[in-house]
Design a protein around this motif. Sequence first.
Motif, PDB file in Angstrom:
ATOM      1  N   GLU A  41       0.826  -1.213   0.000  1.00 43.43           N
ATOM      2  CA  GLU A  41       0.000   0.000   0.000  1.00 43.43           C
ATOM      3  C   GLU A  41       0.855   1.255   0.000  1.00 43.43           C
ATOM      4  OE1 GLU A  41      -3.378   2.307   2.709  1.00 43.43           O
ATOM      5  OE2 GLU A  41      -2.806   0.247   3.210  1.00 43.43           O
ATOM      6  N   ASN A 400      -8.435  -1.432   2.873  1.00 46.12           N
ATOM      7  CA  ASN A 400      -7.388  -2.051   3.689  1.00 46.12           C
ATOM      8  C   ASN A 400      -7.655  -1.887   5.178  1.00 46.12           C
ATOM      9  OD1 ASN A 400      -5.960  -3.033   1.531  1.00 46.12           O
ATOM     10  ND2 ASN A 400      -4.437  -1.385   1.502  1.00 46.12           N
ATOM     11  N   SER A 405      -6.306  -6.034   2.430  1.00 43.24           N
ATOM     12  CA  SER A 405      -4.919  -6.434   2.142  1.00 43.24           C
ATOM     13  C   SER A 405      -4.654  -7.892   2.497  1.00 43.24           C
ATOM     14  CB  SER A 405      -3.937  -5.533   2.905  1.00 43.24           C
ATOM     15  OG  SER A 405      -4.170  -5.605   4.302  1.00 43.24           O
TER      16      SER A 405
END
Length: 456
Positions: A41, A400, A405
């Motif tokens: 990320e 996320n 994720s």
Amino acid sequence: MVLRKQEILAYCAAGVAFHMIASAFNFYYVKVFINHYHIEETWFQIAQTFHMVWTSVSNPLFAYIQDGSKLKISRTRRESILYCGPLFAFSFIVPWIPWGESSWLVGLHLIITFFLWDTMFTFIGLAVSSLFTEISRDTEDRIKLTRYAQMASILGGPSVMLLEFTSDSLHNFKAFQITSVCVAVCACSLFYYSGLNAHTEYDVKKIEKYELAKNSRVNVKKEPYTNQVCQIFYDRNFIAFIVSNFCHAFHKTFLNSFIAIVCDQLISEDDVPLSVRKLFYGGVSLMSTLVIITVTTFVSRYSYYYVIRSAFAYIVFAGIVMLHIGQDHPWCLMVFLLADNCASGTTFSLFNMPLADIADDNKSKYNRKHPISSTVFGISALLSKPAMSLSPMVTVSILNHYGYSELKNNTVEASHELKHAMFLLICLYPIAIGIVQLIAWSFFDIKQKTVQINVL
């Protein structure tokens, strides 16, 4: 200048090529880099930030080059497309060739991808948009161009569907790469044809003026570029358009980049077979095109102002209805997403018309011999394109936060909280964005001119 078949075909060819690779890039780049390359990320956010910074440089730079420089590649819109179209097609292939598995290498890959893609996307996008403005100044001709361009884009719209079926939804990445190269070659050929035939009245005058100045060695006095930019910023119609376009770019980017990711989690194979979902992903663009072709009839009758305003009102209403229905009705969700994409696509296709009117209005107001089309479209892109980076940054950050994720390696299933967050984004984005667009669009007043032209 009378609108001829040759100019229509040339403009449509450029539009098809542009749509063919842009729709595929926007649909796949987030999914490929997150699910296939497993980008972190942090690197994803860094790349998106770089994208916004480069956009702030590239848009005014290329607008100035196309409107004010004497470079051969930018003397005319036609030459811009002819020389840079193949480079745009090449930039489409770059993201699908993996550089390695190291996190920094994947991040660098995305940064370079954004640099090449946005450079060519901006340069060709400005040329094609300016071509729309300068081929004809007549409103009915512009509506006709929009209609024909959408009819032609049916040939380019199924590029996502083609990639979905040949790659089995990215499960066969090698097939995806081969098909992408074929798509790029087709786009390159169409850009070449457009570059040979997309003549406008202004381009003829521009070349004559350039050759005269070259032969006589006389320096033609040019208006300072900063003056042109300030004049555009002081235009209330332009500001109203920018607010609406920024919100639209945010919404459209979300739909293009996350519709497959969201549907994969909210719609199970037991409810809707995977083959149907593939058809749905590919058919979204095609259905949007068919809707736009139909809507152009209403544009001729009621003007683009009222059609765009109706689209804004619809996405607010549809978002509220879907929020009330809930996430446990997969077929309703697919219909909602399809209709939302159609409304968004319709607005996007008509946005060239208000910008063209702004460029024409600017030309008349300041007594110019040539409209500064690239500058108008370039400043518009400069202010709205950051939304194309903000949308995935904000959305990925939210997802996320709810555990998306952890799904990258397909080791766990999505939690109820994550699915609910995805559903809320699908519904709340159009509601909030549509309200802001309705307010901003109410300040756009060139509609009076447009209505008058359509009636005559």
